[in-house]
Design a protein around this motif. Structure first.
Motif, short mmCIF file in Angstrom:
data_model
loop_
_atom_site.label_atom_id
_atom_site.label_comp_id
_atom_site.label_asym_id
_atom_site.label_seq_id
_atom_site.Cartn_x
_atom_site.Cartn_y
_atom_site.Cartn_z
N LEU A 152 0.82 -1.21 0.00
CA LEU A 152 0.00 0.00 0.00
C LEU A 152 0.86 1.26 0.00
CD1 LEU A 152 -2.87 -0.86 2.52
CD2 LEU A 152 -3.12 -0.39 0.08
N VAL A 153 1.88 1.27 0.85
CA VAL A 153 2.76 2.43 0.91
C VAL A 153 3.56 2.56 -0.38
CG1 VAL A 153 4.74 3.44 2.12
CG2 VAL A 153 2.90 2.36 3.43
N GLY A 154 4.08 1.44 -0.90
CA GLY A 154 4.84 1.48 -2.13
C GLY A 154 4.01 1.92 -3.31
N GLY A 171 -2.85 5.67 0.02
CA GLY A 171 -2.29 4.36 0.38
C GLY A 171 -1.64 4.38 1.75
N VAL A 172 -0.90 5.45 2.04
CA VAL A 172 -0.28 5.61 3.36
C VAL A 172 -1.36 5.68 4.43
CG1 VAL A 172 1.03 7.20 4.82
CG2 VAL A 172 1.82 6.69 2.50
N GLY A 173 -2.44 6.40 4.16
CA GLY A 173 -3.52 6.52 5.14
C GLY A 173 -4.20 5.20 5.42
N LEU A 174 -4.44 4.41 4.38
CA LEU A 174 -5.07 3.10 4.57
C LEU A 174 -4.16 2.17 5.38
CD1 LEU A 174 -6.63 2.50 1.04
CD2 LEU A 174 -7.86 2.99 3.18
N ALA A 175 -2.86 2.17 5.05
CA ALA A 175 -1.92 1.33 5.80
C ALA A 175 -1.88 1.74 7.28
CB ALA A 175 -0.52 1.43 5.18
N THR A 176 -1.93 3.04 7.53
CA THR A 176 -1.90 3.54 8.91
C THR A 176 -3.15 3.14 9.68
OG1 THR A 176 -0.55 5.42 8.22
CG2 THR A 176 -1.71 5.63 10.32
N ALA A 177 -4.29 3.13 9.00
CA ALA A 177 -5.54 2.76 9.67
C ALA A 177 -5.60 1.26 9.97
CB ALA A 177 -6.73 3.18 8.82
N ILE A 178 -4.89 0.47 9.18
CA ILE A 178 -4.87 -0.98 9.40
C ILE A 178 -3.93 -1.33 10.54
CG2 ILE A 178 -4.19 -3.19 8.37
CD1 ILE A 178 -5.19 -2.04 5.68
N LYS A 179 -2.79 -0.66 10.58
CA LYS A 179 -1.78 -0.93 11.61
C LYS A 179 -1.03 0.36 11.85
CE LYS A 179 1.87 -4.27 12.62
NZ LYS A 179 2.56 -5.48 12.11
N LEU A 180 -0.94 0.84 13.04
CA LEU A 180 -0.57 2.22 13.31
C LEU A 180 0.85 2.59 12.89
CD1 LEU A 180 -2.24 2.78 16.78
CD2 LEU A 180 -3.17 3.19 14.51
N ILE A 184 4.28 6.57 10.38
CA ILE A 184 5.51 7.34 10.24
C ILE A 184 5.67 7.85 8.82
CG2 ILE A 184 7.03 5.39 9.65
CD1 ILE A 184 9.12 6.72 11.54
N PHE A 185 4.99 7.23 7.85
CA PHE A 185 5.06 7.73 6.49
C PHE A 185 4.28 9.03 6.33
CE2 PHE A 185 6.56 3.45 5.83
CZ PHE A 185 7.55 3.63 4.87
N VAL A 186 3.31 9.27 7.19
CA VAL A 186 2.66 10.59 7.21
C VAL A 186 3.68 11.63 7.65
CG1 VAL A 186 0.80 11.98 8.18
CG2 VAL A 186 0.44 9.52 7.75
N VAL A 187 4.48 11.30 8.67
CA VAL A 187 5.55 12.21 9.10
C VAL A 187 6.56 12.41 7.98
CG1 VAL A 187 7.27 12.65 10.88
CG2 VAL A 187 5.21 11.36 11.46
N TYR A 188 6.87 11.33 7.25
CA TYR A 188 7.79 11.44 6.11
C TYR A 188 7.27 12.44 5.09
CZ TYR A 188 9.80 10.18 1.58
OH TYR A 188 10.39 10.22 0.34
N THR A 204 -7.57 10.23 5.16
CA THR A 204 -7.97 8.86 4.85
C THR A 204 -7.98 7.99 6.09
OG1 THR A 204 -7.09 9.03 2.60
CG2 THR A 204 -7.40 6.81 3.50
N ALA A 205 -6.88 8.05 6.85
CA ALA A 205 -6.80 7.25 8.08
C ALA A 205 -7.92 7.62 9.05
CB ALA A 205 -5.44 7.43 8.73
#
Length: 436
Positions: A152-154, A171-180, A184-188, A204-205
């Protein structure tokens, strides 16, 4: 590139031989976990959907382990509760294999084209090697979701969405909502100046988390007020499988691990990551930004089990990318290929388990934290591909020349002519809360 039937036959034989060798290696080295984590998810979801129980009250019989992900993850996984157990295994393994193949293709295909490798052969070799990679085989054998999150992040950062797209960050938001921890990619995105993408990821998250709260208010209340903070559901911090900075500190004094020492290490590590990530973003090297952020996530998360280290896979592939961009007979290529080979070999070896029972002494400190040292080395030394900047072609004269590859965001696509000695002579060295 055209190739004769003799070369194709040799490549097919080579792939088959490598696959047989990897299978033999796995028959000896791979630990059969019996899809332990998948059993936890499956049991919790069936307990919740069929037995009327509370999602976070479920513990796998005879263990302390229960469902540790946010309620949105439960929503995504809920169809599994209506499958027979063998079908759940098939879905888990197939999903991990497919997304792993796609992600490796995204990262490796540009290298294969620039180096003149046969592309299917390069992918087949990489997939065989990935099967022997300890974090990958642990992910599959546990029935974990790590590769799905990395995908998802890639997909977000590397391939599907160009910079500035209104969908970038989803994609980053969905990954974050699945597992916290992928948060850190939001911070990135923030530290590299992608404010719109960071806002989209956060939105999204938040949006899907609120959707899960509306559908499952009791489970959401339980997770955010109790289950999230119950570290006993995760496991022992000093356990050798915890290859994070927190694990290093805990193994120094399992009875009284120093929170202050851990926080100091985290702050120093994050500072290095911010510097290196901004350098990668300034060079237009999104793939290295992804790799650096994956490495720092493994380091600063309170718990990073060995199977979480699949996030180091992009960094190892990028070492090969950098090596192949260096002059063919130069020392730089040899050093980078050796670094990739050594890192990969250690991450296939199960070496940290040699100190599972006793991690005291100098040898215990060094050996039991081997994978942490690899994560730190990748964070500090993974080269930023300054030749990968998408603006280079435009600065040289606008449109790409006829016949050249179209660049996917963050993934370098350079013609053979652009891989001259000058590229190799440049300074390329830029030097979970909810886990399961």
């Amino acid at each position: 590139m055209a190739q004769g039937p003799g070369r194709t036959t040799a490549q097919v034989v080579g792939v088959v031989a490598l696959a047989v060798a990897v299978t033999a290696f796995l028959s000896v080295a791979a630990v059969r976990h019996g899809f332990f984590d998948l059993k936890v998810y499956y049991g919790a979801l069936r307990f919740w959907a069929h037995d009327g129980g509370e999602l976070y009250d479920f513990l796998k019989p005879g263990t302390q382990y229960g469902f540790t992900y946010p309620p949105f993850a439960a929503l995504v996984m809920l169809p599994m509760a209506y499958l027979p157990w063998p079908a759940a295994i098939v879905v888990s393994v197939t999903a991990s294999v497919v997304v792993s193949a796609v992600l490796i293709w995204w990262l490796l295909d540009p290298v294969a084209r620039r180096a003149g490798w046969t592309r299917w052969f390069a992918l087949a070799v990489a997939l065989c090697l990935a099967a022997a990679f300890e974090p990958m085989r642990e992910t599959v054998n546990f029935g974990q979701v790590n590769m799905l999150l990395l995908f998802l992040v890639g997909a977000d950062l590397l391939r599907l969405l160009p910079r500035g797209s209104r969908w970038a960050g989803v994609g980053v938001g969905l990954a974050t909502a699945i597992k916290l921890t992928p948060g850190i990619f939001v911070v990135y995105l923030l530290v590299t100046g992608r404010w719109r993408a960071a806002l989209a990821a956060t939105g999204t998250a938040t949006g899907v988390t609120l959707l899960a709260a509306a559908l499952f208010p009791d489970a959401s209340r339980e997770f955010w007020t109790a289950a999230l903070w119950n570290t006993g559901r995760v496991g022992e911090l000093a356990f050798v499988s915890n290859q994070s900075l927190r694990g290093v500190v805990a193994r120094l004094d399992p009875e009284h691990p120093s929170t202050v020492a851990w926080l100091a290490l985290v702050l120093a590590t994050v500072a290095v990551w911010v510097w290196r990530s901004r350098s990668a973003a300034a060079a237009g090297d999104e793939a290295t930004g992804l790799a650096l952020t994956g490495a720092v996530m493994c380091l600063v998360s309170p718990v990073t089990w060995v199977h979480h280290l699949v996030w180091l896979l992009p960094a190892l592939l990028l070492l090969v990318d950098n090596a192949m961009a260096a002059p063919a007979r130069g020392g730089r290529r040899r050093v980078l290929l050796a670094a990739a080979a050594i890192g990969y070999a250690f991450l296939c070896s199960r070496i940290v388990w040699s100190w599972e029972k006793d991690f005291t002494g100098v040898d215990g400190f060094l050996g039991s934290n081997t994978y942490v040292w690899i994560s730190l080395a990748l964070l500090l030394l993974l080269p930023v591909r300054r030749w990968a900047t998408p603006s280079a072609a435009g600065a040289a004269g606008g449109a790409a020349p006829a016949g050249s590859a179209v660049e996917a965001p963050g993934v370098a696509q350079l013609d053979q002519a652009e891989r001259g000695p000058a590229a190799g002579q440049r300074d390329l060295v830029g030097g979970h809360l909810a886990v399961g």
